[in-house]
Write a protein that holds these residues in place. Structure first.
Motif, mmCIF file in Angstrom:
data_model
loop_
_atom_site.group_PDB
_atom_site.id
_atom_site.type_symbol
_atom_site.label_atom_id
_atom_site.label_comp_id
_atom_site.label_asym_id
_atom_site.label_seq_id
_atom_site.Cartn_x
_atom_site.Cartn_y
_atom_site.Cartn_z
ATOM 1 N N ASP A 1 68.136 -5.039 -25.523
ATOM 2 C CA ASP A 1 69.165 -5.026 -24.470
ATOM 3 C C ASP A 1 70.536 -5.404 -25.024
ATOM 4 O OD1 ASP A 1 69.120 -7.803 -24.672
ATOM 5 O OD2 ASP A 1 67.690 -8.034 -23.031
ATOM 6 N N ASP B 1 57.586 -15.596 -22.783
ATOM 7 C CA ASP B 1 56.690 -14.917 -21.850
ATOM 8 C C ASP B 1 55.629 -14.060 -22.545
ATOM 9 O OD1 ASP B 1 58.046 -15.964 -19.709
ATOM 10 O OD2 ASP B 1 58.708 -14.045 -18.885
ATOM 11 N N LYS C 1 62.430 -21.665 -5.902
ATOM 12 C CA LYS C 1 63.784 -21.627 -5.330
ATOM 13 C C LYS C 1 63.773 -20.927 -3.968
ATOM 14 C CE LYS C 1 65.532 -19.548 -8.945
ATOM 15 N NZ LYS C 1 64.333 -19.243 -9.719
HETATM 16 C C1 LIG Z 1 63.442 -13.334 -10.964
HETATM 17 C C2 LIG Z 1 62.883 -14.427 -11.821
HETATM 18 C C3 LIG Z 1 63.071 -15.751 -11.441
HETATM 19 C C4 LIG Z 1 62.555 -16.771 -12.221
HETATM 20 N N1 LIG Z 1 62.747 -18.067 -11.833
HETATM 21 C C5 LIG Z 1 62.256 -19.068 -12.597
HETATM 22 C C6 LIG Z 1 62.470 -20.442 -12.234
HETATM 23 O O1 LIG Z 1 63.072 -20.742 -11.205
HETATM 24 N N2 LIG Z 1 61.984 -21.415 -13.055
HETATM 25 C C7 LIG Z 1 61.292 -21.115 -14.193
HETATM 26 O O2 LIG Z 1 60.879 -22.030 -14.914
HETATM 27 N N3 LIG Z 1 61.084 -19.825 -14.580
HETATM 28 C C8 LIG Z 1 61.555 -18.805 -13.812
HETATM 29 N N4 LIG Z 1 61.350 -17.509 -14.192
HETATM 30 C C9 LIG Z 1 60.664 -17.253 -15.477
HETATM 31 C C10 LIG Z 1 61.622 -17.405 -16.667
HETATM 32 O O3 LIG Z 1 62.893 -16.932 -16.316
HETATM 33 C C11 LIG Z 1 61.049 -16.624 -17.854
HETATM 34 O O4 LIG Z 1 59.818 -17.227 -18.188
HETATM 35 C C12 LIG Z 1 61.948 -16.615 -19.094
HETATM 36 O O5 LIG Z 1 63.285 -16.300 -18.777
HETATM 37 C C13 LIG Z 1 61.390 -15.615 -20.111
HETATM 38 O O6 LIG Z 1 62.185 -15.591 -21.259
HETATM 39 P P1 LIG Z 1 61.754 -14.722 -22.518
HETATM 40 O O7 LIG Z 1 62.855 -14.891 -23.517
HETATM 41 O O8 LIG Z 1 60.373 -15.034 -22.922
HETATM 42 O O9 LIG Z 1 61.719 -13.216 -21.981
HETATM 43 P P2 LIG Z 1 62.911 -12.221 -21.589
HETATM 44 O O10 LIG Z 1 64.041 -12.937 -20.978
HETATM 45 O O11 LIG Z 1 62.274 -11.121 -20.812
HETATM 46 O O12 LIG Z 1 63.427 -11.646 -22.963
HETATM 47 C C14 LIG Z 1 62.722 -10.686 -23.688
HETATM 48 C C15 LIG Z 1 63.669 -10.050 -24.678
HETATM 49 O O13 LIG Z 1 62.925 -9.200 -25.548
HETATM 50 C C16 LIG Z 1 63.621 -7.984 -25.702
HETATM 51 N N5 LIG Z 1 62.643 -6.962 -26.112
HETATM 52 C C17 LIG Z 1 61.500 -6.628 -25.508
HETATM 53 N N6 LIG Z 1 60.853 -5.668 -26.217
HETATM 54 C C18 LIG Z 1 61.622 -5.408 -27.296
HETATM 55 C C19 LIG Z 1 61.506 -4.526 -28.414
HETATM 56 N N7 LIG Z 1 60.462 -3.712 -28.580
HETATM 57 N N8 LIG Z 1 62.497 -4.532 -29.321
HETATM 58 C C20 LIG Z 1 63.572 -5.349 -29.198
HETATM 59 N N9 LIG Z 1 63.731 -6.209 -28.171
HETATM 60 C C21 LIG Z 1 62.775 -6.236 -27.241
HETATM 61 C C22 LIG Z 1 64.252 -7.761 -24.338
HETATM 62 O O14 LIG Z 1 65.296 -6.821 -24.415
HETATM 63 C C23 LIG Z 1 64.734 -9.174 -24.035
HETATM 64 O O15 LIG Z 1 65.950 -9.432 -24.684
HETATM 65 C C24 LIG Z 1 61.843 -16.461 -13.410
HETATM 66 C C25 LIG Z 1 61.644 -15.130 -13.786
HETATM 67 C C26 LIG Z 1 62.155 -14.113 -12.997
HETATM 68 C C27 LIG Z 1 61.943 -12.670 -13.398
#
Ligand SMILES: Cc1cc2nc3c(=O)[nH]c(=O)nc-3n(C[C@H](O)[C@H](O)[C@H](O)COP(=O)(O)OP(=O)(O)OC[C@H]3O[C@@H](n4cnc5c(N)ncnc54)[C@H](O)[C@@H]3O)c2cc1C
Length: 377
Positions: free
Chosen positions: A35, A274, A317
């Motif tokens: 992204d 995640d 929330k």
């Molecule tokens: C609407 C919503 C509300 C939430 N509210 C809460 C809350 O109140 N409290 C709480 O604790 N948690 C909450 N969560 C959960 C929390 O936000 C997530 O657990 C956390 O943000 C995940 O972060 P991450 O970096 O693991 O994944 P992501 O933020 O999904 O990042 C994944 C990254 O990997 C990249 N990517 C994927 N595949 C590839 C590839 N093949 N090549 C290159 N790049 C790639 C993507 O582009 C992205 O940059 C919420 C989630 C959502 C969706």
């Protein structure tokens, strides 16, 4: 000098970089992300509508500024397509990126229900900033929204959309909201406060079909009933992105399998956020991800460190009915002790030895979470 390549610029990827830089200012780090790489708070996606926030207002720091501040090479809009473990190279749609150590911080995909009907593809879901921008655009001039899923994200969006004056209907086959997180009495506590805000609940029925109608969409439920709506938002859960690891021959289960050091079966490849299943558990929440990222940074900086997760309650929330929960494992043996009074519901989960193992608090009882968390610890 050995280089670290991190794939993914979500909370997991950027936090790992930030924590690593606190310990090592010179280690070459490359961040590869599909992204824009902008740093934003994902939890805000489900409470930004009522505040009228545009997508760019959710960006904390733009990608290039983050990269400059933290001294990393940023390859944005670059998708990783494979891992050549023998040659230690990440394969991307813009060429190969060699690594000494690789961190997979790939996030999770929204689960798509298998729905019949000619509008199944029009169902939206929101899991990143671009999705949020699409939702905002789609909501223009729209009054009614149907949300598929009464889980954490579905309930948060229901509260947010209703507070932003949309007529919201939440549909879920489960009998009460947040059914996988909360015991029945605590989940049911959300029903009336959200109804007051304008939310209609259709619980105990699955949606099977979505069709275009003259004015929007027509949903068909399992019992044959139909419902008209202007927009359909799906919030039925997330599935860790495991394909890259699986194709590279790494062990995967629900998430990418990792040990307490966040290490996969390959000692130079780590999983975080995640997408990861650390010691048999996925933890798709902010606090455990930040903790794991901090620990991984120590390992990457030369001090191998196992992560330990203390109890970290999740706050949901839904301002109309605040909820805090220390989730209990699905197969946990024990019993809920539930008390309900004018302040809300207080559910405590005890194991067979009378030890507190989890809790579910609503409304006025939410304030008790810190004291209860100490008891758990
Ligand atoms: C609407 C919503 C509300 C939430 N509210 C809460 C809350 O109140 N409290 C709480 O604790 N948690 C909450 N969560 C959960 C929390 O936000 C997530 O657990 C956390 O943000 C995940 O972060 P991450 O970096 O693991 O994944 P992501 O933020 O999904 O990042 C994944 C990254 O990997 C990249 N990517 C994927 N595949 C590839 C590839 N093949 N090549 C290159 N790049 C790639 C993507 O582009 C992205 O940059 C919420 C989630 C959502 C969706």
């Amino acid at each position: 000098m050995s280089s670290v390549v991190i794939v993914g610029s979500g909370l997991a990827g950027w936090t790992a970089v930030r924590e690593l830089r606190k310990l090592d200012k010179v280690l070459p780090v490359t961040l590869v992300t599909a992204d824009s790489g902008d740093f934003y708070s994902k939890p805000m996606l489900s409470n930004a509508l009522a505040q009228g926030k545009a997508p760019d207002q959710l960006v904390g720091t733009a990608a290039d500024a983050m990269a400059a501040q933290l001294g990393v090479r940023l390859l944005k809009e670059t998708r990783a397509s494979g891992i050549d473990r023998a040659r230690k190279a990440l394969l991307t749609d813009r060429g190969e990126v060699p690594y000494a150590r690789l961190v997979l911080a790939l996030g999770a995909d929204p689960i798509r229900l298998t729905l019949a009907g000619n509008a199944a593809d029009a169902v939206l879901s929101v899991n990143d900033l671009a999705d949020y921008a699409r939702l905002r655009a789609a909501l223009d001039g729209v009054r009614s929204v149907a949300i598929l899923g009464a889980g954490l994200i579905g309930c948060e969006f229901a509260n947010d959309l209703a507070a932003a004056d949309h007529a919201v209907t939440v549909l879920d086959p489960a009998a009460w909201p947040l059914a996988t997180l909360l015991p029945q009495a605590a989940g049911e506590a959300l029903i009336a406060p959200l109804e007051k805000l304008g939310v209609t609940w259709r619980l105990g029925q699955a949606v099977t079909q979505v069709d275009h109608s003259e004015s929007g969409y027509r949903l068909t439920l399992g019992n044959g009933e139909t419902l008209s709506t202007d927009l359909v938002l799906s919030a039925v859960g997330l599935r860790p992105r495991i394909a890259l690891a699986k194709d590279a021959g790494l062990a995967v289960n629900r998430g990418i399998v990792a040990d307490a050091f966040l290490r996969t079966g390959d000692q130079d490849i780590f999983a975080l956020g995640d997408c990861a299943e650390i010691e048999e558990q996925t933890r798709p929440y902010v606090l455990p991800i930040m903790r794991a990222a901090r620990t991984l940074a120590r390992t990457l900086a030369g001090t191998p460190t196992p992560v330990a997760f203390p109890p970290m309650p999740v706050v949901i929330k839904t301002p109309a009915c605040p909820v805090a929960v220390q989730p209990v494992a699905r197969d946990a043996q024990g019993r809920w002790e539930i008390a309900a009074d004018e302040r809300g519901v207080r559910g405590l989960f005890y194991d067979a030895d009378q030890r507190l193992k989890g809790f579910a608090l609503t409304q006025g009882h939410v304030d008790e979470r810190a004291a209860l968390t100490r008891q758990l610890a």
